[in-house]
Scaffold this motif. Sequence first.
Motif, PDB file in Angstrom:
ATOM      1  N   ASP A 231     -43.224  26.298 -28.824  1.00  0.00           N
ATOM      2  CA  ASP A 231     -44.803  26.417 -28.410  1.00  0.00           C
ATOM      3  C   ASP A 231     -44.758  26.912 -26.796  1.00  0.00           C
ATOM      4  O   ASP A 231     -43.881  25.884 -26.133  1.00  0.00           O
ATOM      5  N   LEU A 232     -45.596  27.628 -26.578  1.00  0.00           N
ATOM      6  CA  LEU A 232     -45.370  28.582 -25.013  1.00  0.00           C
ATOM      7  C   LEU A 232     -45.975  27.623 -24.194  1.00  0.00           C
ATOM      8  O   LEU A 232     -47.359  27.255 -24.758  1.00  0.00           O
ATOM      9  N   ASP A 233     -45.856  27.164 -23.183  1.00  0.00           N
ATOM     10  CA  ASP A 233     -46.692  26.641 -21.923  1.00  0.00           C
ATOM     11  C   ASP A 233     -47.645  27.316 -21.679  1.00  0.00           C
ATOM     12  O   ASP A 233     -47.682  28.646 -21.593  1.00  0.00           O
ATOM     13  N   ASP A 234     -48.875  26.850 -21.013  1.00  0.00           N
ATOM     14  CA  ASP A 234     -50.205  27.580 -20.601  1.00  0.00           C
ATOM     15  C   ASP A 234     -49.798  28.469 -19.507  1.00  0.00           C
ATOM     16  O   ASP A 234     -50.298  29.600 -19.499  1.00  0.00           O
ATOM     17  N   ILE A 235     -48.940  28.144 -18.690  1.00  0.00           N
ATOM     18  CA  ILE A 235     -48.737  28.678 -17.504  1.00  0.00           C
ATOM     19  C   ILE A 235     -47.829  30.391 -17.970  1.00  0.00           C
ATOM     20  O   ILE A 235     -48.154  31.467 -17.742  1.00  0.00           O
ATOM     21  N   THR A 236     -46.855  29.965 -18.969  1.00  0.00           N
ATOM     22  CA  THR A 236     -46.275  31.356 -19.446  1.00  0.00           C
ATOM     23  C   THR A 236     -47.361  32.091 -20.254  1.00  0.00           C
ATOM     24  O   THR A 236     -47.255  33.357 -20.143  1.00  0.00           O
ATOM     25  N   LYS A 237     -48.187  31.679 -20.932  1.00  0.00           N
ATOM     26  CA  LYS A 237     -49.166  32.312 -21.970  1.00  0.00           C
ATOM     27  C   LYS A 237     -50.042  33.090 -20.629  1.00  0.00           C
ATOM     28  O   LYS A 237     -50.361  34.291 -20.881  1.00  0.00           O
TER      29      LYS A 237
ATOM     30  N   ASN B 257     -43.210  28.075 -13.958  1.00  0.00           N
ATOM     31  CA  ASN B 257     -43.333  26.748 -14.483  1.00  0.00           C
ATOM     32  C   ASN B 257     -41.886  26.373 -14.367  1.00  0.00           C
ATOM     33  O   ASN B 257     -41.897  25.262 -14.885  1.00  0.00           O
ATOM     34  N   GLY B 258     -40.880  27.144 -13.695  1.00  0.00           N
ATOM     35  CA  GLY B 258     -39.515  26.550 -13.959  1.00  0.00           C
ATOM     36  C   GLY B 258     -38.906  26.682 -15.236  1.00  0.00           C
ATOM     37  O   GLY B 258     -37.722  26.351 -15.497  1.00  0.00           O
ATOM     38  N   HIS B 259     -39.431  27.585 -16.050  1.00  0.00           N
ATOM     39  CA  HIS B 259     -38.739  27.880 -17.304  1.00  0.00           C
ATOM     40  C   HIS B 259     -37.766  28.844 -17.327  1.00  0.00           C
ATOM     41  O   HIS B 259     -37.665  29.351 -16.242  1.00  0.00           O
ATOM     42  N   ILE B 260     -36.795  28.441 -18.222  1.00  0.00           N
ATOM     43  CA  ILE B 260     -35.523  29.328 -18.230  1.00  0.00           C
ATOM     44  C   ILE B 260     -35.540  29.950 -19.848  1.00  0.00           C
ATOM     45  O   ILE B 260     -35.499  29.179 -20.702  1.00  0.00           O
ATOM     46  N   GLY B 261     -35.571  31.425 -19.935  1.00  0.00           N
ATOM     47  CA  GLY B 261     -35.964  31.952 -21.028  1.00  0.00           C
ATOM     48  C   GLY B 261     -37.212  31.431 -21.626  1.00  0.00           C
ATOM     49  O   GLY B 261     -38.267  31.096 -20.801  1.00  0.00           O
ATOM     50  N   PHE B 262     -37.247  30.810 -22.852  1.00  0.00           N
ATOM     51  CA  PHE B 262     -38.520  30.292 -23.442  1.00  0.00           C
ATOM     52  C   PHE B 262     -38.199  28.579 -23.444  1.00  0.00           C
ATOM     53  O   PHE B 262     -38.728  28.046 -24.212  1.00  0.00           O
ATOM     54  N   ASN B 263     -37.310  28.195 -22.701  1.00  0.00           N
ATOM     55  CA  ASN B 263     -37.137  26.585 -22.439  1.00  0.00           C
ATOM     56  C   ASN B 263     -38.226  26.303 -21.479  1.00  0.00           C
ATOM     57  O   ASN B 263     -37.947  26.430 -20.148  1.00  0.00           O
ATOM     58  N   GLU B 264     -39.435  25.740 -21.954  1.00  0.00           N
ATOM     59  CA  GLU B 264     -40.582  25.569 -21.532  1.00  0.00           C
ATOM     60  C   GLU B 264     -40.503  23.842 -20.730  1.00  0.00           C
ATOM     61  O   GLU B 264     -39.322  23.306 -21.316  1.00  0.00           O
ATOM     62  N   PRO B 265     -41.214  23.645 -19.809  1.00  0.00           N
ATOM     63  CA  PRO B 265     -41.210  22.221 -19.403  1.00  0.00           C
ATOM     64  C   PRO B 265     -41.133  21.129 -20.518  1.00  0.00           C
ATOM     65  O   PRO B 265     -41.679  21.254 -21.581  1.00  0.00           O
ATOM     66  N   GLY B 266     -40.022  20.315 -20.396  1.00  0.00           N
ATOM     67  CA  GLY B 266     -39.807  19.333 -21.492  1.00  0.00           C
ATOM     68  C   GLY B 266     -39.029  19.742 -22.539  1.00  0.00           C
ATOM     69  O   GLY B 266     -38.982  19.008 -23.544  1.00  0.00           O
TER      70      GLY B 266
ATOM     71  N   LEU C 287     -27.429  35.806 -17.204  1.00  0.00           N
ATOM     72  CA  LEU C 287     -27.984  36.093 -16.101  1.00  0.00           C
ATOM     73  C   LEU C 287     -29.423  35.655 -16.509  1.00  0.00           C
ATOM     74  O   LEU C 287     -30.139  35.892 -17.459  1.00  0.00           O
ATOM     75  N   LEU C 288     -29.920  34.675 -15.673  1.00  0.00           N
ATOM     76  CA  LEU C 288     -31.170  33.934 -15.954  1.00  0.00           C
ATOM     77  C   LEU C 288     -32.286  34.490 -14.865  1.00  0.00           C
ATOM     78  O   LEU C 288     -32.200  34.638 -13.725  1.00  0.00           O
ATOM     79  N   GLY C 289     -33.796  34.458 -15.155  1.00  0.00           N
ATOM     80  CA  GLY C 289     -34.663  34.516 -14.418  1.00  0.00           C
ATOM     81  C   GLY C 289     -35.415  33.019 -14.262  1.00  0.00           C
ATOM     82  O   GLY C 289     -34.947  32.095 -14.995  1.00  0.00           O
ATOM     83  N   ILE C 290     -36.290  32.899 -13.371  1.00  0.00           N
ATOM     84  CA  ILE C 290     -36.912  31.463 -13.342  1.00  0.00           C
ATOM     85  C   ILE C 290     -38.546  31.893 -13.563  1.00  0.00           C
ATOM     86  O   ILE C 290     -39.213  32.756 -13.101  1.00  0.00           O
ATOM     87  N   GLY C 291     -39.175  31.123 -14.561  1.00  0.00           N
ATOM     88  CA  GLY C 291     -40.574  31.349 -14.818  1.00  0.00           C
ATOM     89  C   GLY C 291     -41.432  30.622 -13.688  1.00  0.00           C
ATOM     90  O   GLY C 291     -40.803  29.830 -12.730  1.00  0.00           O
TER      91      GLY C 291
END
Length: 238
Positions: free
Chosen positions: A154-160, A134-143, A128-132
């Motif tokens: 490293d966390l994305d600025d939006i996540t921070k 910035n479109g992240h999944i868990g801490f799978n950040e952009p890129g 079961l996943l949510g979406i951040g």
Amino acid sequence: MTVEISNNYNELSIQVSEKIAGYINAMPGTLVCLAAGNTPLGAFRELVAMQERGEVDLSSVWYAGLDEWIGLGPGDVGSCAQVMNEALYKHISKERIRIFDGLDSDEEKQCRDMENWIKSHGGLGFTLLGIGMNGHIGFNEPGASDAEGCFLVDLDDITKSVSKKYFGKELPIAKGITIGWRTLFNAGNVVLMASGKEKAPIVKAALQGPVTPDIPATQFKKHNKLTVMLDKDAASLI
Ligand code: PGA
């Protein structure tokens, strides 16, 4: 991909809890990964109520924690461990659960231990996943890496900047630890849920835009057993 739209957050929570319970009842002994965050909390409340009514035994499957903020442990308000313990894990046998510890500085070992936990249970059966925002999944950040396994990131600025909503204050958190999206993708069943108007633009980008590493959620569109579960507000732009 199937998209299911509920009238409101309460209905969404009931639908998602029924999906999870249906999986658990059909597939005891398998491994599930349930996202923390605010969105699933209603579904977890419903799941616990289902267990109290005898409709599901939450201790009949195994659990892998999705992610954690580096620097926060189970005693810290807003850590994934604290949120999940309070909402769900305290209702489940402890030996069924493996989570990351954001206070353990040996992140490499934590990653290997989680990967071994997943392998030893035959991979993930359900996630079961949510979406951040910035479109992240868990801490799978952009890129994010598309390699299998678990990662320190490293966390994305939006996540921070969004993270304040969990901690009630600003914390100097820069890193996270997560199950990688490729390993999540390898789960037999994936449910992606979102609620609220503020998620509508990223839900639209994830569902209707091209598959791109810049929006990790788009990668899941290629999954042949993906169910996207939204309330009307999150679905308002699609
Ligand atoms: P949320 O978090 O459910 O609190 O919005 C989702 C996420 O960032 O993955």
